[in-house]
Design a protein around this motif. Sequence first.
Motif, PDB file in Angstrom:
ATOM      1  N   ILE A  32       0.840  -1.198   0.000  1.00 27.73           N
ATOM      2  CA  ILE A  32       0.000   0.000   0.000  1.00 27.73           C
ATOM      3  C   ILE A  32       0.879   1.253   0.000  1.00 27.73           C
ATOM      4  N   GLY A  33       1.969   1.231   0.746  1.00 25.02           N
ATOM      5  CA  GLY A  33       2.907   2.359   0.737  1.00 25.02           C
ATOM      6  C   GLY A  33       3.515   2.557  -0.641  1.00 25.02           C
ATOM      7  N   ASP A  34       3.892   1.451  -1.269  1.00 22.39           N
ATOM      8  CA  ASP A  34       4.420   1.525  -2.634  1.00 22.39           C
ATOM      9  C   ASP A  34       3.367   2.069  -3.590  1.00 22.39           C
ATOM     10  N   LEU A  35       2.129   1.649  -3.397  1.00 29.00           N
ATOM     11  CA  LEU A  35       1.043   2.136  -4.247  1.00 29.00           C
ATOM     12  C   LEU A  35       0.905   3.647  -4.134  1.00 29.00           C
ATOM     13  N   ALA A  36       0.943   4.150  -2.929  1.00 28.49           N
ATOM     14  CA  ALA A  36       0.805   5.597  -2.725  1.00 28.49           C
ATOM     15  C   ALA A  36       1.922   6.343  -3.460  1.00 28.49           C
ATOM     16  N   THR A  37       3.126   5.831  -3.365  1.00 27.86           N
ATOM     17  CA  THR A  37       4.267   6.457  -4.046  1.00 27.86           C
ATOM     18  C   THR A  37       4.092   6.389  -5.560  1.00 27.86           C
ATOM     19  N   PRO A  89      -2.842  10.261 -21.068  1.00 26.75           N
ATOM     20  CA  PRO A  89      -3.941   9.851 -20.195  1.00 26.75           C
ATOM     21  C   PRO A  89      -4.249   8.352 -20.319  1.00 26.75           C
ATOM     22  N   ALA A  90      -4.152   7.810 -21.515  1.00 29.48           N
ATOM     23  CA  ALA A  90      -4.426   6.374 -21.692  1.00 29.48           C
ATOM     24  C   ALA A  90      -3.411   5.520 -20.928  1.00 29.48           C
ATOM     25  N   GLN A  91      -2.134   5.913 -20.978  1.00 28.67           N
ATOM     26  CA  GLN A  91      -1.109   5.179 -20.227  1.00 28.67           C
ATOM     27  C   GLN A  91      -1.337   5.325 -18.726  1.00 28.67           C
ATOM     28  N   ALA A  92      -1.643   6.539 -18.292  1.00 24.84           N
ATOM     29  CA  ALA A  92      -1.899   6.778 -16.872  1.00 24.84           C
ATOM     30  C   ALA A  92      -3.108   5.968 -16.399  1.00 24.84           C
ATOM     31  N   LYS A  93      -4.145   5.943 -17.217  1.00 28.87           N
ATOM     32  CA  LYS A  93      -5.346   5.181 -16.869  1.00 28.87           C
ATOM     33  C   LYS A  93      -5.011   3.710 -16.678  1.00 28.87           C
ATOM     34  N   GLU A  94      -4.281   3.143 -17.623  1.00 26.94           N
ATOM     35  CA  GLU A  94      -3.904   1.733 -17.541  1.00 26.94           C
ATOM     36  C   GLU A  94      -3.056   1.466 -16.297  1.00 26.94           C
ATOM     37  N   ASN A  95      -2.090   2.329 -16.035  1.00 24.06           N
ATOM     38  CA  ASN A  95      -1.211   2.154 -14.876  1.00 24.06           C
ATOM     39  C   ASN A  95      -1.989   2.280 -13.565  1.00 24.06           C
ATOM     40  N   LEU A  96      -2.859   3.267 -13.468  1.00 22.50           N
ATOM     41  CA  LEU A  96      -3.636   3.457 -12.243  1.00 22.50           C
ATOM     42  C   LEU A  96      -4.600   2.296 -12.013  1.00 22.50           C
ATOM     43  N   MET A  97      -5.220   1.815 -13.070  1.00 19.95           N
ATOM     44  CA  MET A  97      -6.112   0.662 -12.906  1.00 19.95           C
ATOM     45  C   MET A  97      -5.339  -0.547 -12.391  1.00 19.95           C
ATOM     46  N   ARG A  98      -4.137  -0.750 -12.915  1.00 22.36           N
ATOM     47  CA  ARG A  98      -3.299  -1.861 -12.462  1.00 22.36           C
ATOM     48  C   ARG A  98      -2.891  -1.660 -10.995  1.00 22.36           C
ATOM     49  N   LEU A  99      -2.505  -0.432 -10.639  1.00 23.02           N
ATOM     50  CA  LEU A  99      -2.102  -0.147  -9.255  1.00 23.02           C
ATOM     51  C   LEU A  99      -3.267  -0.356  -8.286  1.00 23.02           C
ATOM     52  N   PHE A 100      -4.429   0.222  -8.609  1.00 21.13           N
ATOM     53  CA  PHE A 100      -5.583   0.079  -7.719  1.00 21.13           C
ATOM     54  C   PHE A 100      -6.068  -1.367  -7.662  1.00 21.13           C
ATOM     55  N   GLY A 101      -6.002  -2.067  -8.787  1.00 18.05           N
ATOM     56  CA  GLY A 101      -6.368  -3.485  -8.796  1.00 18.05           C
ATOM     57  C   GLY A 101      -5.422  -4.305  -7.936  1.00 18.05           C
ATOM     58  N   GLY A 102      -4.134  -3.972  -7.984  1.00 22.57           N
ATOM     59  CA  GLY A 102      -3.161  -4.669  -7.138  1.00 22.57           C
ATOM     60  C   GLY A 102      -3.413  -4.421  -5.660  1.00 22.57           C
ATOM     61  N   ALA A 103      -3.769  -3.192  -5.329  1.00 16.87           N
ATOM     62  CA  ALA A 103      -4.072  -2.865  -3.928  1.00 16.87           C
ATOM     63  C   ALA A 103      -5.351  -3.556  -3.475  1.00 16.87           C
ATOM     64  N   GLU A 104      -6.309  -3.655  -4.372  1.00 16.35           N
ATOM     65  CA  GLU A 104      -7.555  -4.363  -4.058  1.00 16.35           C
ATOM     66  C   GLU A 104      -7.261  -5.831  -3.760  1.00 16.35           C
ATOM     67  N   THR A 105      -6.447  -6.457  -4.601  1.00 10.73           N
ATOM     68  CA  THR A 105      -6.073  -7.855  -4.411  1.00 10.73           C
ATOM     69  C   THR A 105      -5.262  -8.038  -3.124  1.00 10.73           C
ATOM     70  N   SER A 107     -11.898  -5.243   4.506  1.00  8.51           N
ATOM     71  CA  SER A 107     -12.903  -5.346   3.444  1.00  8.51           C
ATOM     72  C   SER A 107     -13.238  -3.970   2.886  1.00  8.51           C
ATOM     73  N   ALA A 108     -13.385  -3.000   3.786  1.00  6.92           N
ATOM     74  CA  ALA A 108     -13.694  -1.633   3.351  1.00  6.92           C
ATOM     75  C   ALA A 108     -12.543  -1.050   2.530  1.00  6.92           C
ATOM     76  N   MET A 109     -11.318  -1.338   2.930  1.00  6.93           N
ATOM     77  CA  MET A 109     -10.165  -0.868   2.161  1.00  6.93           C
ATOM     78  C   MET A 109     -10.120  -1.531   0.787  1.00  6.93           C
ATOM     79  N   ARG A 110     -10.358  -2.827   0.774  1.00  5.17           N
ATOM     80  CA  ARG A 110     -10.412  -3.563  -0.500  1.00  5.17           C
ATOM     81  C   ARG A 110     -11.453  -2.939  -1.421  1.00  5.17           C
ATOM     82  N   ASP A 111     -12.627  -2.669  -0.864  1.00  6.30           N
ATOM     83  CA  ASP A 111     -13.716  -2.097  -1.655  1.00  6.30           C
ATOM     84  C   ASP A 111     -13.385  -0.683  -2.130  1.00  6.30           C
TER      85      ASP A 111
END
Length: 176
Positions: free
Chosen positions: A46-51, A63-79, A111-115
Amino acid sequence: MRSARSLSFLLVISFVVTLGACSGSPTPQAWAATVCKVLAPWRTEIGDLATRTQQQMTAETTPAQAKENLMRLFGGAETASEKARAGVQEAGVPDVDEGRQVAESFTTSLSAMRDAYGKARTGVQGLSTAESKDFYTKVGSVVDTLNTEYQASELDTSNLSSVELKQAFDEAPECR
């Protein structure tokens, strides 16, 4: 012959009592150590994600690259949050007063953080990348919402009602 049966009976009883003692709730120390072992890699991720999110917000990418990267980062944090939640759930219920409520509060928080991360991933996924300035403004809103939801569900072991658990979290080497 009779003494052999008595010895066998005593061994069986001893084994059953030992198994019964092992199947109970974990001690506060054991529970805290397990929970901290589960949460350590999650906190690092999570700390790495924030950075990485901050870097992504300031990096010169499309924006397309940023979108893809952010989706991957948030998906990783969700997992990662789900993995931490499952690990805490597997730790069981600590053997303290209101242990069930404490364990449930940890899993509910995770669970709330995951969500929250899942919602952020979905939020970014739904953004148009056609207009760069508009995209980054909306990403900022998604991140603000994520931060608010994250802080509302944050784990805080300093507010535990159980003196034994609070002490266990303060003393466990895994929690430092």
